[in-house]
Design a protein around this motif. Structure first.
Motif, mmCIF file in Angstrom:
data_model
loop_
_atom_site.group_PDB
_atom_site.id
_atom_site.type_symbol
_atom_site.label_atom_id
_atom_site.label_comp_id
_atom_site.label_asym_id
_atom_site.label_seq_id
_atom_site.Cartn_x
_atom_site.Cartn_y
_atom_site.Cartn_z
ATOM 1 N N PRO A 1 0.803 -1.218 0.000
ATOM 2 C CA PRO A 1 0.000 0.000 0.000
ATOM 3 C C PRO A 1 0.844 1.279 0.000
ATOM 4 C CG PRO A 1 -0.144 -1.077 2.146
ATOM 5 C CD PRO A 1 0.675 -1.969 1.251
ATOM 6 N N LEU A 2 2.026 1.237 0.581
ATOM 7 C CA LEU A 2 2.881 2.423 0.717
ATOM 8 C C LEU A 2 4.351 2.036 0.592
ATOM 9 C CD1 LEU A 2 1.265 3.888 3.951
ATOM 10 C CD2 LEU A 2 1.019 4.847 1.666
ATOM 11 N N ALA A 3 5.125 2.915 -0.022
ATOM 12 C CA ALA A 3 6.572 2.695 -0.107
ATOM 13 C C ALA A 3 7.248 4.023 -0.370
ATOM 14 C CB ALA A 3 6.905 1.707 -1.222
ATOM 15 N N GLY A 4 8.428 4.205 0.187
ATOM 16 C CA GLY A 4 9.186 5.408 -0.098
ATOM 17 C C GLY A 4 10.474 5.483 0.687
ATOM 18 N N ALA A 5 11.348 6.350 0.214
ATOM 19 C CA ALA A 5 12.650 6.553 0.853
ATOM 20 C C ALA A 5 12.547 7.659 1.897
ATOM 21 C CB ALA A 5 13.696 6.926 -0.196
ATOM 22 N N TRP A 6 13.402 7.572 2.902
ATOM 23 C CA TRP A 6 13.519 8.669 3.868
ATOM 24 C C TRP A 6 14.072 9.877 3.127
ATOM 25 C CZ3 TRP A 6 10.556 6.551 6.999
ATOM 26 C CH2 TRP A 6 10.767 5.305 7.589
ATOM 27 N N GLY B 1 17.703 5.598 3.749
ATOM 28 C CA GLY B 1 16.970 4.351 3.883
ATOM 29 C C GLY B 1 15.576 4.493 3.314
ATOM 30 N N ALA B 2 14.786 3.443 3.503
ATOM 31 C CA ALA B 2 13.423 3.430 2.969
ATOM 32 C C ALA B 2 12.551 2.537 3.825
ATOM 33 C CB ALA B 2 13.428 2.927 1.523
ATOM 34 N N ALA B 3 11.234 2.725 3.664
ATOM 35 C CA ALA B 3 10.245 1.876 4.307
ATOM 36 C C ALA B 3 9.252 1.422 3.239
ATOM 37 C CB ALA B 3 9.526 2.608 5.422
ATOM 38 N N ILE B 4 8.968 0.132 3.230
ATOM 39 C CA ILE B 4 7.999 -0.439 2.302
ATOM 40 C C ILE B 4 7.014 -1.238 3.145
ATOM 41 C CG2 ILE B 4 7.647 -1.917 0.300
ATOM 42 C CD1 ILE B 4 10.690 -1.459 -0.330
ATOM 43 N N VAL B 5 5.742 -0.881 3.055
ATOM 44 C CA VAL B 5 4.709 -1.561 3.823
ATOM 45 C C VAL B 5 4.092 -2.650 2.954
ATOM 46 C CG1 VAL B 5 2.499 -1.290 5.012
ATOM 47 C CG2 VAL B 5 4.242 0.508 5.180
ATOM 48 N N PHE B 6 4.053 -3.847 3.495
ATOM 49 C CA PHE B 6 3.457 -4.999 2.813
ATOM 50 C C PHE B 6 2.207 -5.438 3.567
ATOM 51 C CE2 PHE B 6 7.707 -5.159 1.218
ATOM 52 C CZ PHE B 6 7.672 -5.851 0.024
ATOM 53 N N ARG B 7 1.231 -5.863 2.813
ATOM 54 C CA ARG B 7 0.070 -6.526 3.394
ATOM 55 C C ARG B 7 0.106 -7.960 2.883
ATOM 56 N NH1 ARG B 7 -6.328 -5.061 3.403
ATOM 57 N NH2 ARG B 7 -6.784 -6.702 4.887
ATOM 58 N N ALA B 8 0.352 -8.891 3.793
ATOM 59 C CA ALA B 8 0.547 -10.288 3.398
ATOM 60 C C ALA B 8 0.249 -11.204 4.569
ATOM 61 C CB ALA B 8 1.992 -10.487 2.936
ATOM 62 N N ASP B 9 0.034 -12.478 4.269
ATOM 63 C CA ASP B 9 -0.220 -13.476 5.309
ATOM 64 C C ASP B 9 1.055 -13.922 6.019
ATOM 65 O OD1 ASP B 9 -2.968 -13.484 4.803
ATOM 66 O OD2 ASP B 9 -2.771 -15.036 3.269
ATOM 67 N N ASN B 10 2.200 -13.773 5.313
ATOM 68 C CA ASN B 10 3.480 -14.165 5.890
ATOM 69 C C ASN B 10 4.575 -13.371 5.178
ATOM 70 O OD1 ASN B 10 4.363 -15.672 3.457
ATOM 71 N ND2 ASN B 10 2.704 -17.061 4.051
ATOM 72 N N THR B 11 5.808 -13.628 5.530
ATOM 73 C CA THR B 11 6.928 -12.845 4.987
ATOM 74 C C THR B 11 7.458 -13.367 3.661
ATOM 75 O OG1 THR B 11 8.536 -14.118 6.270
ATOM 76 C CG2 THR B 11 7.661 -12.096 7.289
ATOM 77 N N GLY B 12 6.860 -14.400 3.114
ATOM 78 C CA GLY B 12 7.365 -14.989 1.876
ATOM 79 C C GLY B 12 7.479 -13.996 0.735
ATOM 80 N N VAL B 13 6.448 -13.207 0.485
ATOM 81 C CA VAL B 13 6.475 -12.237 -0.613
ATOM 82 C C VAL B 13 7.539 -11.167 -0.369
ATOM 83 C CG1 VAL B 13 4.648 -10.721 0.314
ATOM 84 C CG2 VAL B 13 5.038 -10.832 -2.152
ATOM 85 N N ILE B 14 7.778 -10.848 0.883
ATOM 86 C CA ILE B 14 8.800 -9.851 1.217
ATOM 87 C C ILE B 14 10.182 -10.407 0.928
ATOM 88 C CG2 ILE B 14 9.759 -8.401 3.045
ATOM 89 C CD1 ILE B 14 6.947 -8.748 4.434
ATOM 90 N N GLU B 15 10.420 -11.637 1.331
ATOM 91 C CA GLU B 15 11.709 -12.271 1.077
ATOM 92 C C GLU B 15 11.975 -12.402 -0.422
ATOM 93 O OE1 GLU B 15 11.200 -15.801 3.393
ATOM 94 O OE2 GLU B 15 11.265 -14.676 5.278
ATOM 95 N N VAL C 1 -1.206 -2.795 13.060
ATOM 96 C CA VAL C 1 -1.947 -1.600 12.664
ATOM 97 C C VAL C 1 -3.226 -1.514 13.496
ATOM 98 C CG1 VAL C 1 -3.157 -0.449 10.769
ATOM 99 C CG2 VAL C 1 -0.992 -1.642 10.352
ATOM 100 N N VAL C 2 -3.406 -0.378 14.189
ATOM 101 C CA VAL C 2 -4.606 -0.199 15.016
ATOM 102 C C VAL C 2 -5.533 0.881 14.449
ATOM 103 C CG1 VAL C 2 -3.544 -1.067 17.121
ATOM 104 C CG2 VAL C 2 -3.411 1.375 16.586
ATOM 105 N N ILE C 3 -5.025 1.733 13.583
ATOM 106 C CA ILE C 3 -5.852 2.740 12.905
ATOM 107 C C ILE C 3 -5.515 2.684 11.441
ATOM 108 C CG2 ILE C 3 -6.359 5.190 12.644
ATOM 109 C CD1 ILE C 3 -5.684 5.519 15.605
ATOM 110 N N GLY C 4 -6.535 2.513 10.602
ATOM 111 C CA GLY C 4 -6.326 2.361 9.168
ATOM 112 C C GLY C 4 -6.386 0.901 8.791
ATOM 113 N N GLY C 5 -6.399 0.656 7.507
ATOM 114 C CA GLY C 5 -6.527 -0.723 7.039
ATOM 115 C C GLY C 5 -7.981 -1.154 7.076
ATOM 116 N N GLU C 6 -8.366 -1.956 6.120
ATOM 117 C CA GLU C 6 -9.761 -2.366 5.984
ATOM 118 C C GLU C 6 -10.299 -3.114 7.200
ATOM 119 O OE1 GLU C 6 -7.797 -3.011 2.005
ATOM 120 O OE2 GLU C 6 -7.337 -2.106 3.925
ATOM 121 N N GLU C 7 -9.489 -3.987 7.780
ATOM 122 C CA GLU C 7 -9.987 -4.786 8.895
ATOM 123 C C GLU C 7 -10.170 -3.960 10.160
ATOM 124 O OE1 GLU C 7 -5.535 -5.145 9.021
ATOM 125 O OE2 GLU C 7 -7.039 -5.176 7.484
#
Length: 95
Positions: free
Chosen positions: A38-43, A49-63, A87-93
């Protein structure tokens, strides 16, 4: 589940990344279109550095992403880590 992929860049990343930027961004855009990133970008200021947010069931797609990322393969990333993000605020769930 959400995960944050955190990159720490090498000192000369701004000089070296133009060769690999299109491929890197293409990978990110593809996963964004699939709803995986949903989000990605460099500092900014400094670009160290950078931060990339993944929405996934496990870390496989990240690896898989990290293994294929031209920034990692070509030494622009000095180190990386994955953190599960409660995540406590935001996200569909949580709407």
């Amino acid at each position: 589940m959400y995960y944050a992929l955190l990159y720490d860049y090498v000192g000369d990343v701004l000089e070296r990344r133009p060769l690999y930027r299109d491929e890197h961004l293409s990978m990110l855009r593809d996963l964004h279109a699939q709803g995986v990133i949903p989000l990605a970008g460099a500092w900014d200021d400094p670009v160290d550095g950078a931060a990339i947010v993944f929405r996934a069931d496990n870390t496989g797609v990240i690896e898989e992403f990290v293994a294929a990322d031209p920034y990692v393969r070509n030494g622009l990333v000095a180190s990386w880590r994955v953190r599960r993000w409660n995540v406590v605020i935001g996200g569909e769930e949580n709407a």
